[in-house]
Design a protein around this motif. Structure first.
Motif, mmCIF file in Angstrom:
data_model
loop_
_atom_site.group_PDB
_atom_site.id
_atom_site.type_symbol
_atom_site.label_atom_id
_atom_site.label_comp_id
_atom_site.label_asym_id
_atom_site.label_seq_id
_atom_site.Cartn_x
_atom_site.Cartn_y
_atom_site.Cartn_z
ATOM 1 N N SER A 123 0.745 -1.248 -0.022
ATOM 2 C CA SER A 123 0.084 -0.001 -0.173
ATOM 3 C C SER A 123 0.727 1.393 0.095
ATOM 4 O O SER A 123 0.568 2.368 -0.478
ATOM 5 C CB SER A 123 -1.000 0.006 1.063
ATOM 6 O OG SER A 123 -0.045 -0.233 2.444
ATOM 7 N N VAL B 207 3.196 11.797 2.196
ATOM 8 C CA VAL B 207 2.480 10.681 2.023
ATOM 9 C C VAL B 207 2.481 9.537 3.147
ATOM 10 O O VAL B 207 1.630 8.865 3.510
ATOM 11 C CB VAL B 207 2.376 10.327 0.631
ATOM 12 C CG1 VAL B 207 1.602 8.957 0.222
ATOM 13 C CG2 VAL B 207 1.817 11.621 -0.237
ATOM 14 N N GLU C 286 -3.150 10.270 1.072
ATOM 15 C CA GLU C 286 -3.109 10.130 -0.401
ATOM 16 C C GLU C 286 -2.485 11.337 -0.756
ATOM 17 O O GLU C 286 -2.860 12.328 -0.113
ATOM 18 C CB GLU C 286 -4.499 9.770 -1.104
ATOM 19 C CG GLU C 286 -4.971 8.318 -0.698
ATOM 20 C CD GLU C 286 -6.200 8.317 -1.574
ATOM 21 O OE1 GLU C 286 -6.666 9.009 -2.178
ATOM 22 O OE2 GLU C 286 -6.789 7.224 -1.261
ATOM 23 N N ALA D 285 0.618 4.468 -3.037
ATOM 24 C CA ALA D 285 0.459 5.648 -2.331
ATOM 25 C C ALA D 285 1.573 6.601 -3.021
ATOM 26 O O ALA D 285 1.203 7.547 -3.463
ATOM 27 C CB ALA D 285 0.346 5.757 -0.849
#
Length: 156
Positions: A26, A141, A147, A30
């Motif tokens: 993840s 981030v 995001e 991102a």
């Protein structure tokens, strides 16, 4: 010729593994949303950085890569020189290439801050500034778990 063919097959296999890592992580996903950051940059930054909370802010992360100006001064006067180049040369190279792609693209005309930067600074200085901005954005981030927001970049 056989060796070249084998090298190309190795490159394809490595890129396949990197894209699999990008899909599974993840953090990589991102980071890959940020303009100027692609497959190689996202996976390299996430793997090299470790914990984003190890850096107190985005400037410290950019300094770790070597994208902040060197400073010298005496008598209260501080002079800023070129980028320090003291950090990770591979990450700095990837970020500079990504920044160069942004500056050369049509975003240079659609983002007012970038157009203004290019009017008042030389091309290479603008590329280094955009690379610094990308590095700080990557830190934000990852450290904040947010995001990437295009509106915050356009307002800068």
């Amino acid at each position: 010729m056989r060796r070249i063919g084998q090298l190309q097959a190795d490159i394809v296999a490595i890129e396949r593994r990197l894209s699999q890592q990008l899909r599974q992580s993840s953090a990589c996903k991102a980071v890959a949303e940020i303009p100027g950051v692609g497959l190689m940059t996202a996976t390299a930054v996430v793997s090299s950085m470790g914990s984003p909370t190890a850096f107190k802010d985005g400037r410290e992360f950019a300094a770790w890569i070597g994208l902040v100006p060197r400073q010298t001064g005496t008598g209260g006067r501080v002079r800023q020189l070129g980028i320090s180049k003291r950090g990770d040369a591979y990450l700095r190279t990837l970020l500079m290439h990504g920044a160069r792609a942004i500056v050369r693209s049509d975003r240079a005309t659609t983002w007012p801050w970038l157009a203004a930067l290019l009017k008042r600074r030389p091309y290479s200085v603008a590329v280094a500034a955009v690379a610094n901005k990308i590095a700080r954005t990557i830190w934000a981030v990852l450290a904040r778990g947010q995001e990437w927001r295009a509106t915050s970049w356009q307002a800068a």
